[in-house]
Design a protein around this motif. Sequence first.
Motif, PDB file in Angstrom:
ATOM      1  N   MET A  73      47.791 -31.049 -44.300  1.00  0.00           N
ATOM      2  CA  MET A  73      46.883 -30.322 -43.416  1.00  0.00           C
ATOM      3  C   MET A  73      45.651 -29.889 -44.187  1.00  0.00           C
ATOM      4  SD  MET A  73      47.492 -26.744 -41.501  1.00  0.00           S
ATOM      5  CE  MET A  73      46.452 -25.694 -42.465  1.00  0.00           C
ATOM      6  N   ASN A  74      44.507 -30.077 -43.590  1.00  0.00           N
ATOM      7  CA  ASN A  74      43.284 -29.770 -44.311  1.00  0.00           C
ATOM      8  C   ASN A  74      42.276 -29.068 -43.461  1.00  0.00           C
ATOM      9  OD1 ASN A  74      43.611 -31.230 -46.890  1.00  0.00           O
ATOM     10  ND2 ASN A  74      44.014 -32.866 -45.439  1.00  0.00           N
TER      11      ASN A  74
ATOM     12  N   LEU B 162      48.356 -28.749 -33.031  1.00  0.00           N
ATOM     13  CA  LEU B 162      48.939 -30.031 -33.450  1.00  0.00           C
ATOM     14  C   LEU B 162      48.052 -31.215 -33.072  1.00  0.00           C
ATOM     15  CD1 LEU B 162      52.702 -29.358 -32.645  1.00  0.00           C
ATOM     16  CD2 LEU B 162      51.637 -29.494 -34.901  1.00  0.00           C
TER      17      LEU B 162
ATOM     18  N   LYS C 138      44.850 -31.244 -33.049  1.00  0.00           N
ATOM     19  CA  LYS C 138      43.799 -31.342 -34.084  1.00  0.00           C
ATOM     20  C   LYS C 138      44.377 -31.875 -35.382  1.00  0.00           C
ATOM     21  CE  LYS C 138      41.025 -27.451 -32.440  1.00  0.00           C
ATOM     22  NZ  LYS C 138      40.836 -26.004 -32.694  1.00  0.00           N
ATOM     23  N   LYS C 139      45.577 -31.415 -35.718  1.00  0.00           N
ATOM     24  CA  LYS C 139      46.160 -31.806 -36.997  1.00  0.00           C
ATOM     25  C   LYS C 139      46.484 -33.299 -37.012  1.00  0.00           C
ATOM     26  CE  LYS C 139      50.040 -30.846 -40.076  1.00  0.00           C
ATOM     27  NZ  LYS C 139      51.217 -30.037 -40.349  1.00  0.00           N
TER      28      LYS C 139
ATOM     29  N   LEU D  56      40.417 -27.751 -38.138  1.00  0.00           N
ATOM     30  CA  LEU D  56      41.564 -26.849 -38.199  1.00  0.00           C
ATOM     31  C   LEU D  56      41.071 -25.457 -38.576  1.00  0.00           C
ATOM     32  CD1 LEU D  56      44.294 -28.995 -39.976  1.00  0.00           C
ATOM     33  CD2 LEU D  56      44.084 -28.467 -37.549  1.00  0.00           C
TER      34      LEU D  56
ATOM     35  N   GLU E 179      48.896 -22.550 -40.804  1.00  0.00           N
ATOM     36  CA  GLU E 179      50.154 -22.977 -40.213  1.00  0.00           C
ATOM     37  C   GLU E 179      51.334 -22.477 -41.066  1.00  0.00           C
ATOM     38  OE1 GLU E 179      50.554 -27.183 -40.400  1.00  0.00           O
ATOM     39  OE2 GLU E 179      52.452 -27.254 -39.314  1.00  0.00           O
TER      40      GLU E 179
ATOM     41  N   TYR F 202      50.549 -25.318 -47.041  1.00  0.00           N
ATOM     42  CA  TYR F 202      49.378 -26.137 -46.696  1.00  0.00           C
ATOM     43  C   TYR F 202      48.062 -25.397 -46.932  1.00  0.00           C
ATOM     44  CZ  TYR F 202      53.097 -28.770 -44.496  1.00  0.00           C
ATOM     45  OH  TYR F 202      54.265 -29.459 -44.271  1.00  0.00           O
TER      46      TYR F 202
ATOM     47  N   ASP G  19      46.659 -33.498 -49.137  1.00  0.00           N
ATOM     48  CA  ASP G  19      47.880 -33.936 -48.442  1.00  0.00           C
ATOM     49  C   ASP G  19      49.042 -34.029 -49.425  1.00  0.00           C
ATOM     50  OD1 ASP G  19      46.556 -34.048 -46.048  1.00  0.00           O
ATOM     51  OD2 ASP G  19      46.254 -36.229 -46.063  1.00  0.00           O
TER      52      ASP G  19
END
Length: 416
Positions: A1-2, A55, A57-58, A64, A68, A72, A247
């Motif tokens: 997730m970024n 989710l 968007k992810k 983002l 979450e 991450y 990631d």
Amino acid sequence: MNKPSNAANKNFIGDSTNAVHGGTAREKGFHAMTTPIVQSATYTFTDTAELIEFLDKKVYGGDLDREEYARYGNPSTWSVEARIAQLEGADDAVVYPSGMSAVTSLFLTVLRPDTHVIMTDDCYRRTRQFCETTLKKFGVDTSIVAMGDYDALEAAIVPRKTRFIFTETPTNPYLRVADLRRLVQLGKQYRVMTLLDTTFATPVNLKPLEYGIDFVMHSATKYFGGHNDVLGGVIAGDAGRIKALKDARGIFGNVIDPHQAFLLERGLKTLALRVRHQNDAAQRVAQFLEAHHKIERVYYPGLPSHPDHEIAKAQMRGFGGVVSFEVAGDIKSTSDFIDRLRIPYIAPSLGGTESLIEQPAYFSYYDLSSEERLAIGIKDNLVRFALGIEDPEDIIADLEASLDKAPSASRGFQAR
Ligand SMILES: *Cc1c(COP(=O)(O)O)cnc(C)c1O
């Protein structure tokens, strides 16, 4: 997730403005001036609709704008990463719990079996150890070439197998400076990625991405944190490559905690102030030492006597805060000289507010004999002085007082 890269953020001209304002949104939680430390392992969703929006968007791509799960990232991590990216002139940056964590994660993420890495002979000893042991286990070969020998570097490249040329600038302890144009030219010609550890330079003195270097890394423990109170590491580069590293970090789990990120961000705000002071103080200390009859040799890229002075002058905005030198005498008279000093602490590391001093024969190479050390170029009378932010007048007076009590130089050196 970024989080997305920080391209949309304001970019200022000066390093100090970027260090204080760069990369971060003006609105912060609780109207706080500083990025609040969010001490939370996980983050909550109000209802399933909010979860699905996140989710989407992810998984399918999008901005983002919330957290979450803390592996991450956390608000302090994103904030300090964006600021470092701005200072380096990079798309993005990724922070790690230490410098070693940064370099090992990069290699483990990017390299495959049956590939090859080239590094220069004065690279950080633990990095070299990692390449020659861990990477070897995974089928990655390492070649070591002499710093400054670009013909040997080119000859070591195995087409289609070599993935990285890795070097440092300035290096430890002789402060050698790599010619970035030549490195980048070799990298492009043979399609090899270039990785530069510029812990000793900081972006205040050198921004390697401007030259086309692919990845820049730092031990943030040193100048970035700047107060000898926190460990950290960072890699900066283009958006796609940094996203791959983020990631991987979410899988490896080597994240920094919010308080560590907070300390890094706080240290970063004074980076340019500290480094400019240290540049100036180190230059004065180097000149003082070079003129002293009980000093055999001084290594500082800001001195015309340094083998890389010309390239350093062309490439760097300042020459950094570390000065290495050889005291006339043997291992014992050198450690006596160190023990008489009142300002620098005897400790590994560099780049913080307090001056630190070390004798590499003891600190980094105690396990080797005097002859083995000489074979890799480490003399018993070598000293590394990493300047803090103390006043140069006091540091020079301290050095002078200790040298006054040192035995006179032999081998034809004349007392003044
Ligand atoms: C200290 C250092 C490292 C290792 O960083 P840590 O934060 O101690 O893990 C790597 N490279 C250089 C040049 C260093 O000085």
